[in-house]
Enzyme design. Sequence first.
Site, PDB file in Angstrom:
ATOM      1  N   SER A   1      67.052  78.670  45.325  1.00  0.00           N
ATOM      2  CA  SER A   1      66.046  78.113  44.312  1.00  0.00           C
ATOM      3  C   SER A   1      66.621  77.762  43.038  1.00  0.00           C
ATOM      4  O   SER A   1      67.790  77.987  42.775  1.00  0.00           O
ATOM      5  CB  SER A   1      65.307  79.901  43.932  1.00  0.00           C
ATOM      6  OG  SER A   1      64.397  79.517  42.999  1.00  0.00           O
TER       7      SER A   1
ATOM      8  N   TYR B   1      66.166  88.139  40.343  1.00  0.00           N
ATOM      9  CA  TYR B   1      65.834  87.286  41.514  1.00  0.00           C
ATOM     10  C   TYR B   1      66.999  85.986  41.407  1.00  0.00           C
ATOM     11  O   TYR B   1      67.486  85.625  42.197  1.00  0.00           O
ATOM     12  CB  TYR B   1      64.555  86.764  41.431  1.00  0.00           C
ATOM     13  CG  TYR B   1      64.259  85.799  42.426  1.00  0.00           C
ATOM     14  CD1 TYR B   1      64.051  85.987  43.815  1.00  0.00           C
ATOM     15  CD2 TYR B   1      64.147  84.342  42.021  1.00  0.00           C
ATOM     16  CE1 TYR B   1      63.666  84.957  44.590  1.00  0.00           C
ATOM     17  CE2 TYR B   1      63.654  83.271  42.679  1.00  0.00           C
ATOM     18  CZ  TYR B   1      63.469  83.562  44.021  1.00  0.00           C
ATOM     19  OH  TYR B   1      63.142  82.606  45.028  1.00  0.00           O
TER      20      TYR B   1
END
Length: 266
Positions: free
Chosen positions: A159, A172
């Site tokens: 990501s 995250y």
Amino acid sequence: MNRHATSHPATAIVANRNDKPAKKILVLGATSGIAEATCRIWAAQGAQLFLVARNAEKLAAVAADLRLRGASYVGTAVADLDDTDKHPEMLAHAINSLTGMDIAYLALGVLGDQPRAEQEFNHAAQIVYTNFMAPVSLLTWLANYCVQRHAGVLAVLSSVAGDRGRKSNYVYGSSKAGLTAFLAGLRNRINREGVTVLTIKPGPVKTAMTASMKGAEKFANVNKVAATIVRAIDKRVDTLYVPSIWLPIMLVIRHIPERIFKKLNL
Ligand SMILES: NC(=O)c1ccc[n+]([C@@H]2O[C@H](COP(=O)([O-])OP(=O)(O)OC[C@H]3O[C@@H](n4cnc5c(N)ncnc54)[C@H](OP(=O)(O)O)[C@@H]3O)[C@@H](O)[C@H]2O)c1
């Protein structure tokens, strides 16, 4: 050649509509919105797919849809991929069912709850486990399988969040940063063995993961993101920012001096 053949690939020589051998693709976290959209494109090309996911009902629905869309073989296995002890047996079974593997596509991931992770270590650890430890386990086995054959593509959803820790999602983000660094090192080790390691860094994409986020309606279209991923895998790219605007955005974000960055609300 019948690209609609549903028999086990071991018992049928399967080709796609261009009479090229059908791609053999292992998908881990196959009920993910991004994975499902990617698999629809591969199914239309007549690919052979083996899908692994933890939700049996969703997995059966995705598999049935991909068969209808033209996949020449669809095998499935239900597995909680946090159970790393079971990875070797599950991966061997999947590749045996496909009678080989050209591409492994890792899509599993959890966003988690950042405010909760700030208070409860167990929740933070859960996010890191699913997004980092489980992929490391899968990739260790898969990389060695590919190296033995001097072939294969390992395409992994990391990501943009891993490019710099931000207060709104650093648990995250750090799990993805670890994954991105692991992939860079793995590529450095095995690219010379003929194995491609593709790090995919999406910006926000409209899927179940982001459905409750502010501004979700403006996020990237999952089908366009999937089409870009398929092309990057075909071209054996190393790193993909998708949509591509996230490459310059993250370049700027990475270069903001820390004395300024620490005061920003990002
Ligand atoms: N959407 C975005 O904006 C975005 C941006 C950057 C990166 N990504 C990354 O892209 C990947 C796919 O995300 P998505 O947007 O498609 O979200 P998604 O639809 O929520 O997909 C995540 C998938 O991971 C699976 N999963 C989670 N933990 C698992 C476990 N322990 N065992 C097996 N499967 C597990 C989920 O299974 P269940 O269906 O059973 O929950 C789900 O299918 C993730 O790695 C995500 O971090 C997404």
